[in-house]
Design a protein around this motif. Structure first.
Motif, PDB file in Angstrom:
ATOM      1  N   HIS A 131       0.853  -1.184   0.000  1.00 24.09           N
ATOM      2  CA  HIS A 131       0.000   0.000   0.000  1.00 24.09           C
ATOM      3  C   HIS A 131       0.897   1.246   0.000  1.00 24.09           C
ATOM      4  CE1 HIS A 131      -3.781  -2.211   1.048  1.00 24.09           C
ATOM      5  NE2 HIS A 131      -2.881  -3.099   1.461  1.00 24.09           N
ATOM      6  N   ARG A 132       0.572   2.182  -0.853  1.00 23.43           N
ATOM      7  CA  ARG A 132       1.380   3.393  -0.988  1.00 23.43           C
ATOM      8  C   ARG A 132       0.497   4.623  -0.850  1.00 23.43           C
ATOM      9  NH1 ARG A 132       4.875   1.854  -6.458  1.00 23.43           N
ATOM     10  NH2 ARG A 132       5.923  -0.023  -5.610  1.00 23.43           N
ATOM     11  N   VAL A 133       1.014   5.625  -0.190  1.00 23.48           N
ATOM     12  CA  VAL A 133       0.355   6.933  -0.126  1.00 23.48           C
ATOM     13  C   VAL A 133       1.276   7.950  -0.797  1.00 23.48           C
ATOM     14  CG1 VAL A 133      -0.994   6.432   1.941  1.00 23.48           C
ATOM     15  CG2 VAL A 133       1.326   7.349   2.178  1.00 23.48           C
ATOM     16  N   TYR A 134       0.687   8.987  -1.342  1.00 25.83           N
ATOM     17  CA  TYR A 134       1.442   9.967  -2.113  1.00 25.83           C
ATOM     18  C   TYR A 134       1.239  11.367  -1.528  1.00 25.83           C
ATOM     19  CZ  TYR A 134       1.916   6.291  -5.605  1.00 25.83           C
ATOM     20  OH  TYR A 134       2.221   5.123  -6.256  1.00 25.83           O
ATOM     21  N   THR A 135       2.150  12.207  -1.853  1.00 24.52           N
ATOM     22  CA  THR A 135       2.082  13.611  -1.463  1.00 24.52           C
ATOM     23  C   THR A 135       2.287  14.500  -2.687  1.00 24.52           C
ATOM     24  OG1 THR A 135       3.009  15.320  -0.012  1.00 24.52           O
ATOM     25  CG2 THR A 135       4.536  13.661  -0.875  1.00 24.52           C
ATOM     26  N   VAL A 136       1.607  15.612  -2.713  1.00 25.97           N
ATOM     27  CA  VAL A 136       1.738  16.550  -3.811  1.00 25.97           C
ATOM     28  C   VAL A 136       1.608  17.970  -3.245  1.00 25.97           C
ATOM     29  CG1 VAL A 136      -0.734  16.490  -4.357  1.00 25.97           C
ATOM     30  CG2 VAL A 136       0.908  17.165  -6.126  1.00 25.97           C
ATOM     31  N   VAL A 137       2.342  18.879  -3.843  1.00 27.74           N
ATOM     32  CA  VAL A 137       2.343  20.275  -3.394  1.00 27.74           C
ATOM     33  C   VAL A 137       1.673  21.131  -4.459  1.00 27.74           C
ATOM     34  CG1 VAL A 137       3.734  22.228  -2.641  1.00 27.74           C
ATOM     35  CG2 VAL A 137       4.447  19.890  -2.072  1.00 27.74           C
ATOM     36  N   CYS A 138       0.700  21.899  -4.031  1.00 30.70           N
ATOM     37  CA  CYS A 138      -0.024  22.791  -4.944  1.00 30.70           C
ATOM     38  C   CYS A 138       0.871  23.975  -5.336  1.00 30.70           C
ATOM     39  CB  CYS A 138      -1.314  23.268  -4.283  1.00 30.70           C
ATOM     40  SG  CYS A 138      -2.300  24.409  -5.303  1.00 30.70           S
ATOM     41  N   ALA A 139       0.473  24.632  -6.411  1.00 25.06           N
ATOM     42  CA  ALA A 139       1.229  25.820  -6.853  1.00 25.06           C
ATOM     43  C   ALA A 139       1.209  26.905  -5.808  1.00 25.06           C
ATOM     44  CB  ALA A 139       0.642  26.323  -8.172  1.00 25.06           C
ATOM     45  N   CYS A 140       0.167  26.922  -4.978  1.00 24.69           N
ATOM     46  CA  CYS A 140       0.099  27.935  -3.923  1.00 24.69           C
ATOM     47  C   CYS A 140       0.943  27.566  -2.719  1.00 24.69           C
ATOM     48  CB  CYS A 140      -1.344  28.147  -3.511  1.00 24.69           C
ATOM     49  SG  CYS A 140      -2.092  26.720  -2.695  1.00 24.69           S
ATOM     50  N   GLY A 141       1.537  26.362  -2.740  1.00 20.98           N
ATOM     51  CA  GLY A 141       2.376  25.946  -1.628  1.00 20.98           C
ATOM     52  C   GLY A 141       1.704  25.014  -0.634  1.00 20.98           C
TER      53      GLY A 141
END
Length: 567
Positions: A131-141
């Motif tokens: 099982h994997r979880v992901y992270t992402v950063v928006c353009a607004c930070g």
């Protein structure tokens, strides 16, 4: 054990006293012989108490039916049948050329000649799902992280299927924990420890507490309920496992007491309106809110014993009456026609007549004039008194087709937990629980015919399990347990020091140690510490050195014999 009374002086007794003493001794001898004659076939003693002696051949209570051995005409059998949609197929095409003219065959025109199906289970092996979880950063930070499911809480953990399998093997099939772990490893290749299985059972127990409470409420309102109890060891002390069961549900409860205190604490049997089937144990009669029915299987065994002891005919007549009533009531139940009032009255008349005949042959024993207390009665009289007082409860199965002839439903529920504790992994005790409950699924051998899935088996047998692991070691994938090391006395240490263990043909043998001098073999000690001048004067020093090298030639026969050489 009460102290034995002193032996009387026979010279000081009168003839009347001697006659009375002889009567007392004969009565004691009869009681001892009767006690020795009890076994699992004529009393409520378990078969394990019969010992290893060869059992005497006795006539079965069932008798001969006159039918042929095997399936009877009209019996609905079951066999393995082909299915319309197989899981997979294997085709075996004909040869490419004719074996007569050697011409090429049109294989595309071949038709299925016959179909045969093989039923088997696939080879089991475990699978690992990452099982994997992901992270992402928006353009607004702003950072956004996905989350794991609630069931995935550790870096590495076991899944729900293998957990359910472990609980089913230990609680449903009553396997010891070490054997269940070994079976899972052999079937799937997944290594599971007995302690892990123990933790899974505890988790299932907590998860299914609501189910167990619901079953207890349903049993409380059941129109017919079977109850029984049996002793089990908990925390090294005797506790009592109480069982309440129907054909669909089974409830287990553990308590330190056997009697009414435990029954009230469990809360199923008190204040219920319905029929309670039991084995005539005294505390059950204090539950007077409903009706009672007795287990006739117990009574049949006691009738066998009464006939063996007394040699009278009324036990045989009562046995035949009860068995005939059982057969007729079963046939009437299958046809949907319960007994009418005239048939029930006829059985009751014959029943009372047999009891009356037995009471005439076994009158009550009376105390001598002026004596206080109750007089000890014979087993036959006590059995007849029970038949007289509880006639309605004994014949309840005739009047009510929903009442079973015996209490086998509850007794079968008791059997498997007893077997599990007998063949347990370890004898370490568990803390005594207060109240626990469980239901047995359709997959268990004896219990119930409901539709519960084995994955949802309520593991409240945790309260009566007997596998708390102690310190031990693993030998050939089996856990061997040991208690605290016993200290040896000085004499035992001295005796132990005289022996040693050696290997002979691959087997260990315990032999006595050779005599040593300062830790050396005697010959080695003499060689190192003897007076070299004295040896040289006797002409032996050179002889020993050369004999050790194997290149000495003996000229004297006596010298050769001394060193074990010939000519």
């Amino acid at each position: 054990m009460p102290p034995k009374p002193p032996r009387p002086d026979l010279t000081q007794l009168s003839d009347t006293d001697k006659d009375r003493l002889i009567d007392v001794l004969f009565a004691r001898m009869d009681a001892l012989e009767a006690k020795l004659g009890m076994n699992s076939q004529n009393s409520s003693k378990p078969p394990s108490s019969d010992g290893l002696a060869k059992k005497q051949k006795t006539s079965s209570l069932r008798g001969k039916s006159g039918k042929a051995v095997g399936g009877q005409p009209g019996h609905k059998g079951s066999t393995l049948k082909r299915v319309a949609e197989p899981t997979s197929t294997k085709d075996y095409p004909p040869p490419s050329h004719c074996n007569r003219c050697h011409s090429a065959l049109a294989l595309e025109q071949a038709q299925v000649l016959e179909r045969r199906q093989v039923f088997d289970v696939p080879a089991m092996s475990f699978e690992v799902v990452e099982h994997r979880v992901y992270t992402v950063v928006c353009a607004c930070g702003q950072r956004h992280d996905s989350v794991f499911p609630a069931a995935v809480g550790d870096l590495a953990q076991y899944g729900p299927n293998v957990r359910a399998l472990g609980v089913h093997l230990t609680q449903g099939q009553m396997l010891p924990y070490a054997r269940a772990a070994e079976l899972i490893g052999e079937m799937t290749g997944l290594s599971v420890s007995p302690a892990t299985l123990l933790a899974w059972v505890g988790e299932a127990s907590l998860a299914l507490q609501g189910t167990a409470d619901l079953i207890a409420r349903q049993l409380h309102h059941a129109p017919v309920l079977c109850a029984d109890e049996s002793g089990l060891r908990v925390d090294g002390k005797l506790h009592w496992m109480h069982v309440a069961a129907t054909a669909e549900l089974t409830w287990y409860g553990m308590h330190a007491k056997r009697g009414l205190d435990a029954i009230v604490a469990h809360g199923i049997l008190p204040k219920r309106i319905g029929v309670l089937v039991h084995d005539c144990w005294a505390p059950y009669w204090k539950l007077d809110d409903g009706l009672h029915a007795l287990c006739n299987a117990h009574l049949l065994r006691e009738l066998v014993y009464a006939q063996e002891v007394t040699g009278q005919q009324w036990p045989t007549a009562m046995t035949e009456l009860l068995l005939n009533a059982q057969r007729l009531s079963a046939a009437a139940r299958q046809q949907g026609r319960p007994f009418d009032a005239d048939a029930i009255a006829a059985f009751t008349i014959v029943y009372n007549d047999i009891v009356r005949q037995g009471e005439q042959l076994n009158p009550p024993q009376l105390k001598p004039d002026g004596s206080s207390g109750r007089c000890k009665q014979s087993d036959a009289y006590n059995l007849l008194r029970r038949f007289r007082l509880h006639a309605d409860a004994i014949l309840r199965f005739i009047a009510d087709p929903t009442v079973p002839f015996s209490n086998n439903i509850a007794e079968r529920a008791v059997r498997m937990p007893k077997v599990k504790q007998k063949y347990r992994d370890a004898s370490a005790p568990l803390p005594a629980p207060t109240i626990s409950a469980s239901f047995a699924p359709a997959s268990t051998r004896y219990a119930n015919r409901g539709t519960a899935c084995w994955k949802c088996y309520a593991a409240h047998l945790l309260a009566i399990r007997s596998c708390q692991l102690r310190s031990g070691r693993t030998v050939n994938n089996r856990i061997q347990y040991h208690g605290p090391k016993r200290k040896l006395t000085v004499a035992q240490k001295r005796e132990k020091a005289q022996f040693m263990t050696i290997f002979i043909n691959g087997k260990q043998r315990r032999v006595r140690r050779p005599v040593l001098i300062d830790g050396l073999d005697p010959d080695e000690f003499y060689l190192r510490n003897a007076d070299s001048i004295a040896l040289h004067q006797d002409g032996l020093w050179e002889c020993i050195a050369e004999a050790e090298q194997g290149d000495i030639a003996f000229t004297d026969a006596d010298d050769a014999d001394c060193f074990g050489h010939s000519g």
